[in-house]
Design a protein around this motif. Structure first.
Motif, PDB file in Angstrom:
ATOM      1  N   ALA A  34       0.847  -1.191   0.000  1.00 17.16           N
ATOM      2  CA  ALA A  34       0.000   0.000   0.000  1.00 17.16           C
ATOM      3  C   ALA A  34       0.880   1.239   0.000  1.00 17.16           C
ATOM      4  O   ALA A  34       1.957   1.247   0.592  1.00 17.16           O
ATOM      5  N   ALA A  35       0.391   2.278  -0.674  1.00 23.11           N
ATOM      6  CA  ALA A  35       1.100   3.558  -0.737  1.00 23.11           C
ATOM      7  C   ALA A  35       0.116   4.660  -0.370  1.00 23.11           C
ATOM      8  O   ALA A  35      -0.973   4.741  -0.938  1.00 23.11           O
ATOM      9  N   VAL A  36       0.509   5.486   0.590  1.00 20.38           N
ATOM     10  CA  VAL A  36      -0.355   6.565   1.067  1.00 20.38           C
ATOM     11  C   VAL A  36       0.373   7.895   0.889  1.00 20.38           C
ATOM     12  O   VAL A  36       1.571   7.988   1.173  1.00 20.38           O
ATOM     13  N   ALA A  37      -0.354   8.899   0.415  1.00 18.50           N
ATOM     14  CA  ALA A  37       0.179  10.252   0.292  1.00 18.50           C
ATOM     15  C   ALA A  37      -0.972  11.227   0.476  1.00 18.50           C
ATOM     16  O   ALA A  37      -2.135  10.875   0.278  1.00 18.50           O
ATOM     17  N   ARG A  38      -0.643  12.449   0.839  1.00 22.13           N
ATOM     18  CA  ARG A  38      -1.705  13.421   1.071  1.00 22.13           C
ATOM     19  C   ARG A  38      -1.913  14.383  -0.086  1.00 22.13           C
ATOM     20  O   ARG A  38      -2.926  15.056  -0.160  1.00 22.13           O
ATOM     21  N   ASP A  39      -0.947  14.469  -1.009  1.00 18.27           N
ATOM     22  CA  ASP A  39      -1.098  15.437  -2.091  1.00 18.27           C
ATOM     23  C   ASP A  39      -2.123  14.952  -3.115  1.00 18.27           C
ATOM     24  O   ASP A  39      -2.048  13.841  -3.619  1.00 18.27           O
ATOM     25  N   ALA A  41      -2.668  15.542  -6.165  1.00 14.28           N
ATOM     26  CA  ALA A  41      -2.203  15.196  -7.514  1.00 14.28           C
ATOM     27  C   ALA A  41      -1.747  13.742  -7.617  1.00 14.28           C
ATOM     28  O   ALA A  41      -1.723  13.178  -8.707  1.00 14.28           O
ATOM     29  N   SER A  42      -1.401  13.134  -6.496  1.00 14.53           N
ATOM     30  CA  SER A  42      -0.917  11.755  -6.500  1.00 14.53           C
ATOM     31  C   SER A  42      -2.022  10.731  -6.278  1.00 14.53           C
ATOM     32  O   SER A  42      -1.847   9.564  -6.616  1.00 14.53           O
ATOM     33  N   LEU A  43      -3.130  11.148  -5.715  1.00 11.49           N
ATOM     34  CA  LEU A  43      -4.181  10.202  -5.340  1.00 11.49           C
ATOM     35  C   LEU A  43      -4.746   9.455  -6.535  1.00 11.49           C
ATOM     36  O   LEU A  43      -4.961  10.019  -7.604  1.00 11.49           O
ATOM     37  N   ASN A  44      -4.938   8.170  -6.335  1.00 10.40           N
ATOM     38  CA  ASN A  44      -5.489   7.250  -7.336  1.00 10.40           C
ATOM     39  C   ASN A  44      -4.607   7.100  -8.571  1.00 10.40           C
ATOM     40  O   ASN A  44      -5.077   6.659  -9.611  1.00 10.40           O
ATOM     41  N   ARG A  45      -3.340   7.439  -8.437  1.00 12.42           N
ATOM     42  CA  ARG A  45      -2.370   7.219  -9.523  1.00 12.42           C
ATOM     43  C   ARG A  45      -1.436   6.088  -9.115  1.00 12.42           C
ATOM     44  O   ARG A  45      -1.153   5.888  -7.942  1.00 12.42           O
ATOM     45  N   ASP A  46      -0.940   5.361 -10.075  1.00 11.73           N
ATOM     46  CA  ASP A  46      -0.036   4.253  -9.808  1.00 11.73           C
ATOM     47  C   ASP A  46       1.282   4.782  -9.231  1.00 11.73           C
ATOM     48  O   ASP A  46       1.892   5.687  -9.805  1.00 11.73           O
ATOM     49  N   VAL A  55       4.750   0.291 -14.043  1.00 14.86           N
ATOM     50  CA  VAL A  55       3.434   0.265 -13.403  1.00 14.86           C
ATOM     51  C   VAL A  55       3.399  -0.880 -12.386  1.00 14.86           C
ATOM     52  O   VAL A  55       3.840  -1.990 -12.666  1.00 14.86           O
ATOM     53  N   THR A  56       2.887  -0.574 -11.191  1.00 14.08           N
ATOM     54  CA  THR A  56       2.862  -1.568 -10.107  1.00 14.08           C
ATOM     55  C   THR A  56       1.477  -2.120  -9.831  1.00 14.08           C
ATOM     56  O   THR A  56       1.334  -3.168  -9.214  1.00 14.08           O
ATOM     57  N   GLY A  57       0.454  -1.388 -10.228  1.00 15.49           N
ATOM     58  CA  GLY A  57      -0.908  -1.782  -9.871  1.00 15.49           C
ATOM     59  C   GLY A  57      -1.305  -1.293  -8.483  1.00 15.49           C
ATOM     60  O   GLY A  57      -2.410  -1.556  -8.019  1.00 15.49           O
ATOM     61  N   ILE A  58      -0.420  -0.564  -7.819  1.00 12.13           N
ATOM     62  CA  ILE A  58      -0.706  -0.034  -6.482  1.00 12.13           C
ATOM     63  C   ILE A  58      -1.008   1.445  -6.619  1.00 12.13           C
ATOM     64  O   ILE A  58      -0.145   2.234  -6.989  1.00 12.13           O
ATOM     65  N   LEU A  59      -2.258   1.799  -6.344  1.00 12.31           N
ATOM     66  CA  LEU A  59      -2.682   3.184  -6.457  1.00 12.31           C
ATOM     67  C   LEU A  59      -2.445   3.917  -5.145  1.00 12.31           C
ATOM     68  O   LEU A  59      -2.676   3.365  -4.064  1.00 12.31           O
ATOM     69  N   VAL A  60      -2.005   5.146  -5.246  1.00 12.02           N
ATOM     70  CA  VAL A  60      -1.783   5.970  -4.059  1.00 12.02           C
ATOM     71  C   VAL A  60      -3.140   6.348  -3.480  1.00 12.02           C
ATOM     72  O   VAL A  60      -4.037   6.787  -4.202  1.00 12.02           O
ATOM     73  N   GLN A  61      -3.269   6.162  -2.182  1.00  9.20           N
ATOM     74  CA  GLN A  61      -4.506   6.464  -1.463  1.00  9.20           C
ATOM     75  C   GLN A  61      -4.242   7.516  -0.392  1.00  9.20           C
ATOM     76  O   GLN A  61      -3.110   7.743  -0.006  1.00  9.20           O
ATOM     77  N   SER A  62      -5.315   8.114   0.109  1.00  7.06           N
ATOM     78  CA  SER A  62      -5.160   9.099   1.174  1.00  7.06           C
ATOM     79  C   SER A  62      -5.102   8.425   2.544  1.00  7.06           C
ATOM     80  O   SER A  62      -4.700   9.035   3.523  1.00  7.06           O
ATOM     81  N   GLU A  63      -5.510   7.175   2.608  1.00  6.08           N
ATOM     82  CA  GLU A  63      -5.367   6.386   3.814  1.00  6.08           C
ATOM     83  C   GLU A  63      -5.352   4.912   3.423  1.00  6.08           C
ATOM     84  O   GLU A  63      -5.719   4.565   2.307  1.00  6.08           O
ATOM     85  N   ILE A  64      -4.906   4.096   4.326  1.00  4.42           N
ATOM     86  CA  ILE A  64      -4.868   2.662   4.032  1.00  4.42           C
ATOM     87  C   ILE A  64      -6.128   2.038   4.605  1.00  4.42           C
ATOM     88  O   ILE A  64      -6.304   1.964   5.810  1.00  4.42           O
ATOM     89  N   ALA A  65      -7.008   1.647   3.729  1.00  6.18           N
ATOM     90  CA  ALA A  65      -8.227   0.984   4.165  1.00  6.18           C
ATOM     91  C   ALA A  65      -7.907  -0.476   4.492  1.00  6.18           C
ATOM     92  O   ALA A  65      -7.156  -1.125   3.781  1.00  6.18           O
TER      93      ALA A  65
END
Length: 122
Positions: A34-39, A41-46, A55-65
């Protein structure tokens, strides 16, 4: 060969976080889960694409669900202001929490001590 240990990175697009992401993507024993970031522009991007990698298939999220379903360890490379929130979340999900932040306040330390009653904290 045993399965790789899944790791979540909080602050995955920052300087330290992105270095850890790169290492995990090629590590023989660990994998990025899992990859988490707050910006925004990065959210929901690989995460691989963001870091000019494959490409990793891991989308940046604002939190880890559902941390407990995806990660066995969480590494937090964010600013100290988020430490209490992430410590609580990891404690709830019973995921070991590694903090790579400096400048923690006494309140942050208290949050880590509370979390450490339930999970390993480093």
């Amino acid at each position: 060969m045993p399965d790789k240990i899944p790791i979540g990175i909080i602050g995955a697009t920052g300087r330290l976080g992105s270095t850890l992401v790169r290492k995990l993507l090629s590590h023989p024993e660990f994998k990025l889960a899992a990859a988490v970031a707050r910006d925004a522009a990065s959210l929901n991007r690989d995460i691989g694409s963001l870091l000019n990698l494959s490409v990793t298939g891991i989308l940046v999220q604002s939190e880890i669900a559902q941390l407990s379903q995806s990660c066995r360890v969480v590494i937090d490379t964010t600013a100290p202001a988020a430490t209490e929130q992430w410590a609580q979340r990891c404690a709830i999900d019973r995921i070991p929490y590694l903090v790579a932040s400096t400048g923690l306040t006494s309140e942050d330390q208290d949050a880590l001590n509370t979390a450490a009653k339930l999970i390993p904290v480093l």
